[in-house]
Design an enzyme around this catalytic site. Structure first.
Site, PDB file in Angstrom:
ATOM      1  CG  HIS A  40     118.635  19.779  -2.449  1.00 23.87           C
ATOM      2  ND1 HIS A  40     119.815  19.926  -3.138  1.00 23.87           N
ATOM      3  CD2 HIS A  40     118.445  20.923  -1.771  1.00 23.87           C
ATOM      4  CE1 HIS A  40     120.316  21.114  -2.876  1.00 23.87           C
ATOM      5  NE2 HIS A  40     119.506  21.744  -2.048  1.00 23.87           N
ATOM      6  CD  GLU A  70     104.057  31.121 -30.175  1.00 20.36           C
ATOM      7  OE1 GLU A  70     104.669  31.051 -29.097  1.00 20.36           O
ATOM      8  OE2 GLU A  70     104.050  32.145 -30.903  1.00 20.36           O
ATOM      9  CG  ASP A  99     102.419  30.222 -25.783  1.00 17.72           C
ATOM     10  OD1 ASP A  99     101.830  30.245 -24.673  1.00 17.72           O
ATOM     11  OD2 ASP A  99     103.437  30.892 -26.015  1.00 17.72           O
ATOM     12  CB  CYS A 125     110.187  24.485 -31.323  1.00 17.92           C
ATOM     13  SG  CYS A 125     109.175  25.949 -31.375  1.00 17.92           S
TER      14      CYS A 125
END
Lengths: 85, 560
Positions: free
Chosen positions: B192, B419, B443, B490
């Site tokens: 929180h 990747e 990755d 990305c």
């Protein structure tokens, strides 16, 4: 006892917000409703804390049981949705 | 950055720099009140339970009363806390203990402890709810013994709020004017404290082990971008860091794109999206499209494969979110490993990260991919757009060529994700077969370093600043430059402003990230020239480890 098996739809699993929403909905019914992971002890669906102790993740199956079929359907449908969205 | 023995580290949550005195948040209930109450003779379980119910009633009433005056998510948090205080499972645990002969306070702390022990054992997200529960336990206890509920008392002078962890009911309605930063000993990025800090835009570091032992009033410099808390720093230095940070944040707030380097070279910044909703949210931000549309969310949580029309409708929602001239890159299903899908992936692989995932699913089940590409083609036709389509987990030239043939036969633009180290090493050959590639740094890092992304003990290895990873990126970008084809990134690396500049220097042509990360990357790129990016990139490739790589980059790319 009527039972329905559903797949958890919420991305965070049956955690804080989804658990609270399910518990709030289950509290609306007079009849008791329980949730269980297959082969495990059922817990009271009206308690968010107990729902969280299931540790159910997105994609896990959960069994919804109780005496009131309408209540079971309502809770099962909630579990299948992504409540965190 | 100077790091001394006075410096503690935690997990950065909301970036920003703050300098001020430590204000410790204490949530203790006066012992005298507890002692006075404890002297009462034990009562009948039913009466004690009624006393519990009345205390819970007072707690929920006061939380509800506060929620009326709070707004947005602060109100939601207060209502959620009230619901948890009334929880049936908690009440049942209290009743059981009362019936076993426990005094009321013992029953409450025992019942709360039952759940916190369970949650702590479960770890992760569950463990982060422990603070909420303990807070509820303290509030109920306070009402039982007849004192005010413990809570946050804000310091008179603006300070750095330090706590074990802040409970939701504490953070709701926190006045950001009197708080410079939030630092907690416990808690993770989804606690929180973290949620509220993000909402208020307060610099925040969580999980800073040792921070609660800093004495009240000690002046600390919090750098919530790197997650450091320095005690009694040099005052001039600390003040200068705060001023620099403020200027930086002002530029962030006003940055409106499109991204350019200081010498005017355009850099394509794109958004990562997962469905129509996130695409519509990203579209008005200064991005030039979506560099990664993860399609697996459309498949997750379904018992059966959505048919071509259903899939096409979902893809069309994303495609129409971006106007003509903006790119959308669709990644085909990346199920498997940590993202199982019942009808597509097989369970029980010994080593799922190295198993049948991504494009490999099509080896045994080509229909799944064929139908997805049909759906993309249908969505493209109905929306009049020309999306780019790429496959995840490609390791050979053959796989890339086979995928490209399937994509092009439907009139679409074909690419693959880089990747695997294999794909990076073969980037020149692969780029001859496809129209573009996009490097998935998360990755690529995991596979290059042979270190599980999710293994907390290996976080130093799964760092995209690892020179081995950056060399693979450099090889891929160089191949793209030679063939004149786009090479995007990305992964999370694209969202790190400093690393984004290095990637541009390596020859990467587009960066795709969470939309929230775009302005920081845009401002960083605006402050450096292409030549500086290249110089930083060259130096970084010679670094021995991620720390040195960051230092080399910082030396060239940040103002001294």
């Amino acid at each position: 006892m009527p039972t329905r098996t559903v797949t958890v739809g919420s991305a965070v699993g049956l955690h804080a917000r989804p658990a609270a929403l399910i518990a709030a909905a289950a509290s609306e019914y007079d009849a008791d409703i329980t949730l269980a992971k297959p082969g495990e002890e059922p817990v009271d669906a009206a308690s968010a804390l107990l729902i969280m102790t299931l540790g159910a993740q997105q994609g896990d199956t959960v069994e919804v049981a109780g005496e009131d079929p309408a209540a079971i359907d309502a809770i099962a449908d909630l579990i299948a949705r992504d409540l965190d969205a | 950055m100077t790091t001394t023995s006075n410096t503690l580290r935690g997990t950065p949550v909301v970036p920003g720099v703050a300098y001020g005195p430590v204000a410790r948040v204490s949530t203790e209930i006066p012992l005298s009140a507890v002692d006075a109450y404890g002297l009462r003779p034990p009562g009948d379980p039913e009466e004690l339970l009624a006393e519990y119910d009345s205390a819970v009633g007072m707690v929920t009433d006061s939380l509800h009363a506060r929620s009326v005056n709070a707004s947005g998510s602060a109100a939601e948090v207060l209502v959620a806390t009230a619901a948890l205080a009334r929880d049936k499972g908690l009440r049942r645990a209290v009743r059981k203990r009362l019936e076993a002969g426990d005094p009321l306070l013992t029953a409450v702390s025992g019942a709360v402890g039952e759940f916190t022990a369970l949650f702590t054992r479960a770890g992760g997200l569950m463990a982060e709810r422990v603070t909420d529960l303990e807070d509820i336990g303290r509030r109920i206890t306070a009402r039982i013994v007849g004192v005010e509920e413990p809570g946050l008392v804000l310091p008179a002078e603006p300070g750095v709020l330090v706590a074990e962890d802040l409970a939701p009911a504490d953070t709701a309605g926190l006045d950001p004017v009197r708080v410079l930063a939030l630092v907690t000993e416990r808690g993770g990025p989804t606690s929180h404290t973290a949620i509220i800090a993000r909402q208020l835009g307060l610099p925040c570091v969580v999980g800073a082990s040792g921070v609660t032992s800093i004495a009240d009033g000690t002046r600390v410099l919090v750098d919530a971008a790197s997650g450091t808390i320095e005690s009694e720093p040099d005052e001039t230095h600390a003040n200068r860091r705060v001023v620099q940070d403020r200027a930086w944040r002002e530029r962030l707030a006003t940055w409106s794109g499109p991204a350019r380097t200081a010498d005017g070279a355009a850099v394509k910044l794109l958004a990562n999206v997962a469905d129509g909703r996130s695409a519509r949210a990203a579209a008005p931000t200064p991005v030039q499209g979506a560099g990664l549309f993860r399609t697996e969310l459309c498949f997750l949580g379904r018992e059966t494969e959505p048919d071509v029309e259903t899939q096409a409708a979902i893809y069309a929602e994303v495609l129409t979110s971006f106007d003509a001239g903006r790119t959308v890159v669709i990644r085909t299903l990346d199920a498997g490993s940590d993202k199982p899908i019942p009808y597509a992936t097989s369970a029980g692989e010994d080593n799922p990260a190295l198993g049948v995932r991504g494009l490999r699913l099509s080896f045994g089940n080509p229909g799944l991919l064929e139908r997805q590409l049909d759906a993309v083609a249908l969505a493209a036709a109905t929306t009049g757009t020309s999306p780019w389509v790429m496959a995840p987990m490609v390791a050979t030239v053959d796989e890339a060529a086979g995928f490209a043939a399937r994509v092009r036969s439907r009139g679409l633009i074909a690419g693959i994700m880089v990747e695997t180290p294999a794909a990076a090493l073969l980037a020149d050959r692969i780029l001859e077969a496809v129209d573009f590639v996009s490097i998935g740094t998360n990755d690529l890092t995991q596979y290059a370093m042979a270190a599980d992304r999710l293994a907390a003990d290996l976080a130093h290895l799964t760092d995209p600043w690892q020179p081995a990873v950056l060399r693979l990126v450099a090889m891929t970008a160089e191949a793209g430059r030679r063939l004149g084809k786009p090479v995007g990134v990305c992964g999370e690396a694209a969202a790190d402003p400093l690393l984004a500049a290095v990637l541009v220097g390596l020859g990467v042509t587009s960066l795709s990230m969470a939309p929230a990360a775009v302005p920081a990357v845009g401002v960083q790129l605006e402050s450096v020239t292409v030549e500086e990016c290249r110089e930083a990139a060259e130096n970084v490739l010679e670094a021995v480890d991620p720390q040195e790589a960051r230092e080399f980059a910082r030396a060239v790319l940040t103002p001294s």
